[in-house]
Design a protein around this motif. Structure first.
Motif, PDB file in Angstrom:
ATOM      1  N   SER A 128       0.384  -6.175  16.641  1.00 50.53           N
ATOM      2  CA  SER A 128      -0.850  -6.527  15.924  1.00 50.53           C
ATOM      3  C   SER A 128      -1.989  -5.555  16.222  1.00 50.53           C
ATOM      4  CB  SER A 128      -1.275  -7.964  16.283  1.00 50.53           C
ATOM      5  OG  SER A 128      -0.262  -8.883  15.955  1.00 50.53           O
ATOM      6  N   LEU A 129      -1.700  -4.255  16.168  1.00 54.55           N
ATOM      7  CA  LEU A 129      -2.725  -3.252  16.419  1.00 54.55           C
ATOM      8  C   LEU A 129      -3.585  -3.030  15.181  1.00 54.55           C
ATOM      9  CD1 LEU A 129      -0.892  -0.472  18.464  1.00 54.55           C
ATOM     10  CD2 LEU A 129      -2.001  -2.545  19.273  1.00 54.55           C
ATOM     11  N   GLY A 130      -4.865  -2.728  15.396  1.00 54.43           N
ATOM     12  CA  GLY A 130      -5.766  -2.393  14.309  1.00 54.43           C
ATOM     13  C   GLY A 130      -5.548  -0.972  13.839  1.00 54.43           C
ATOM     14  N   PRO A 131      -6.230  -0.557  12.767  1.00 60.15           N
ATOM     15  CA  PRO A 131      -6.003   0.795  12.212  1.00 60.15           C
ATOM     16  C   PRO A 131      -6.336   1.913  13.191  1.00 60.15           C
ATOM     17  CG  PRO A 131      -7.879  -0.292  11.165  1.00 60.15           C
ATOM     18  CD  PRO A 131      -7.168  -1.336  11.959  1.00 60.15           C
ATOM     19  N   GLY A 132      -7.430   1.771  13.944  1.00 56.82           N
ATOM     20  CA  GLY A 132      -7.776   2.805  14.916  1.00 56.82           C
ATOM     21  C   GLY A 132      -6.745   2.926  16.016  1.00 56.82           C
ATOM     22  N   GLU A 133      -6.248   1.780  16.500  1.00 54.05           N
ATOM     23  CA  GLU A 133      -5.234   1.798  17.549  1.00 54.05           C
ATOM     24  C   GLU A 133      -3.921   2.353  17.038  1.00 54.05           C
ATOM     25  OE1 GLU A 133      -5.767  -2.385  18.012  1.00 54.05           O
ATOM     26  OE2 GLU A 133      -6.501  -2.154  20.081  1.00 54.05           O
ATOM     27  N   ARG A 134      -3.565   2.008  15.785  1.00 55.71           N
ATOM     28  CA  ARG A 134      -2.349   2.576  15.205  1.00 55.71           C
ATOM     29  C   ARG A 134      -2.460   4.092  15.093  1.00 55.71           C
ATOM     30  NH1 ARG A 134      -2.956  -1.838  11.558  1.00 55.71           N
ATOM     31  NH2 ARG A 134      -3.571  -0.439   9.857  1.00 55.71           N
ATOM     32  N   GLY A 135      -3.624   4.556  14.650  1.00 52.12           N
ATOM     33  CA  GLY A 135      -3.823   6.002  14.545  1.00 52.12           C
ATOM     34  C   GLY A 135      -3.686   6.694  15.882  1.00 52.12           C
ATOM     35  N   LEU A 136      -4.186   6.053  16.947  1.00 54.64           N
ATOM     36  CA  LEU A 136      -4.083   6.640  18.282  1.00 54.64           C
ATOM     37  C   LEU A 136      -2.626   6.735  18.720  1.00 54.64           C
ATOM     38  CD1 LEU A 136      -5.853   7.719  20.566  1.00 54.64           C
ATOM     39  CD2 LEU A 136      -5.860   5.412  21.555  1.00 54.64           C
ATOM     40  N   VAL A 137      -1.834   5.700  18.425  1.00 58.99           N
ATOM     41  CA  VAL A 137      -0.407   5.740  18.755  1.00 58.99           C
ATOM     42  C   VAL A 137       0.282   6.890  18.021  1.00 58.99           C
ATOM     43  CG1 VAL A 137       1.792   4.518  18.477  1.00 58.99           C
ATOM     44  CG2 VAL A 137      -0.221   3.287  19.320  1.00 58.99           C
ATOM     45  N   LEU A 138      -0.056   7.069  16.760  1.00 61.23           N
ATOM     46  CA  LEU A 138       0.616   8.105  15.958  1.00 61.23           C
ATOM     47  C   LEU A 138       0.310   9.512  16.454  1.00 61.23           C
ATOM     48  CD1 LEU A 138       0.240   6.695  12.333  1.00 61.23           C
ATOM     49  CD2 LEU A 138       2.199   6.556  13.860  1.00 61.23           C
ATOM     50  N   THR A 139      -0.854   9.715  17.084  1.00 66.02           N
ATOM     51  CA  THR A 139      -1.173  11.058  17.586  1.00 66.02           C
ATOM     52  C   THR A 139      -0.251  11.483  18.714  1.00 66.02           C
ATOM     53  OG1 THR A 139      -2.813  10.229  19.174  1.00 66.02           O
ATOM     54  CG2 THR A 139      -3.608  10.818  16.975  1.00 66.02           C
ATOM     55  N   ALA A 140       0.476  10.534  19.333  1.00 68.24           N
ATOM     56  CA  ALA A 140       1.357  10.882  20.450  1.00 68.24           C
ATOM     57  C   ALA A 140       2.396  11.909  20.033  1.00 68.24           C
ATOM     58  CB  ALA A 140       2.035   9.619  20.995  1.00 68.24           C
TER      59      ALA A 140
END
Length: 380
Positions: A224-236
């Motif tokens: 249940s991550l928000g859009p900003g948190e999802r974006g941070l995960v994708l930068t990995a």
């Protein structure tokens, strides 16, 4: 030295220009009075012409003269980026995005072949690794800088792209060494080893680098991550690829492109499959970051094989086109499967990566490529 630096900066421009719209979709929708889903097609509008023109751009660029073609492409990129800045209608903005993709199609393969021509063969992998690291910077930073620009006006992002392209047009570039005895032909690039290499790249990018959307679905559904948190995960993925680029180049130079590709495919299969079955967010992030490392191993290894075996702009152009076409088919291939079963949505592409190793890789290496063949080519 300055001319080589311009080649690397040019490599950053393409992935940055492609991904810069990712974080400004709401603002594009507001400006043009369209939905966010319609605004999201601005990414497709860039990638499809980019991939299609890439099938022939390397050969045409070599025929016209690589450095002349590069400067013309940079100048064209600057003009159409300005068109995006001033576009009052979405259809015109989309047209500018498509033309940006076309311009970038005439830079990417020629930059790679020019780097290969000025690099000693024993250091080719490290050079390609550095180029891959620069592209990772462009891919990772584009959403951030695009989002920051959109805080004021999204048009500033394209004004910046126009300024960088203009500077590259006037920058010093390595001269063309020689004129070929006969103009390159399009069919020269369509050799079996090039097609098998491109097929491996197609599957690898469809099943690995093309999965950010699926990872976003996964972390949203499971955590249940928000859009900003999802974006941070994708930068990995991009950050890990940047950090590992030099290592990937060293593996290719020291142990051969064959090992780099094999490691990338097999470890990538494990990493992708793990995302669908692990139950904690840190493990998902680690697996996705590991995928970024594997992507660099595959990318550097394939490029080193093609360029090190005497492949010119036409050959690397075809391989790169198939790479991005693979990335573009990933949503259609795996979205429905994921919605049927989250685990299968990742286990199937992971299995395809593993199968690619056993079914396809040996065909490439039996086709006269690899370190020994490269040595024979350099002696010939």
């Amino acid at each position: 030295m300055r001319s080589a630096a311009a080649l690397y900066v040019g490599g950053l421009l393409g992935p940055f220009g492609a991904g810069v719209v990712a974080s400004m979709l709401p603002e594009l929708g507001t400006t043009f009075g369209i939905s966010q889903s319609t605004a999201a097609t601005s990414l497709t509008a860039y990638l499809v012409p980019f991939a299609l023109f890439m099938l022939v751009s390397g050969t045409l660029g070599e025929r016209w003269g690589p450095m002349r073609t590069l400067r013309a492409a940079y100048a064209g990129y600057a003009v159409v980026a300005v068109l995006a800045v001033i576009a009052p209608w979405f259809w015109l903005f989309q047209a500018s995005r498509g033309l940006q993709g076309v311009a970038n199609a005439f830079t990417t393969p020629l930059l790679l072949t020019k780097l290969a021509s000025v690099t000693p063969n024993e250091r080719l992998g490290r050079t390609l690794g550095l180029y891959g690291a620069v592209q990772s910077i462009g891919q990772t930073s584009a959403p951030l800088i695009g989002g920051l620009a959109a805080e004021g006006s999204w048009r500033w992002a394209f004004a910046g792209l126009a300024a960088v392209a203009t500077a590259l047009t006037a920058s010093p570039l390595p001269p063309d060494e020689h004129v070929p005895d006969r103009p390159p032909r399009l069919r020269d690039a369509w050799r079996p080893v090039v097609m098998w290499s491109g097929f491996v790249m197609f599957l690898a990018w469809a099943c690995l680098a093309g999965l950010p959307f699926l990872v976003a679905f996964r972390v949203d559904d499971a955590f249940s991550l928000g859009p900003g948190e999802r974006g941070l995960v994708l930068t990995a993925f991009g950050i890990a690829g940047f950090v590992a680029a030099r290592l990937a180049g060293t593996v290719s130079d020291r142990y051969g492109p064959r090992l780099a590709i094999t490691l990338g495919l097999l470890l990538g299969a494990v990493a992708v499959g793990a995302i669908g079955v692990v139950g904690t967010l840190p493990l998902v992030v680690v697996a996705w970051a590991a995928g970024g490392v594997c992507g660099q191993l595959i990318l550097v290894g394939i490029n080193a094989l093609v360029l090190g075996n005497g492949g010119g702009g036409g050959a690397i152009s075809v391989v790169t086109a198939l790479r991005f076409l693979g990335m573009s088919v990933s949503p259609a291939a795996f979205t429905a499967l994921y919605h049927h079963s989250a685990a299968l949505g990742f286990l199937v592409p992971g299995a395809l990566l593993a199968v690619t190793t056993s079914l396809l890789a040996h065909r490439i290496f039996r086709s006269g490529t690899g370190p020994r063949a490269r040595l024979r080519h350099s002696r010939g």
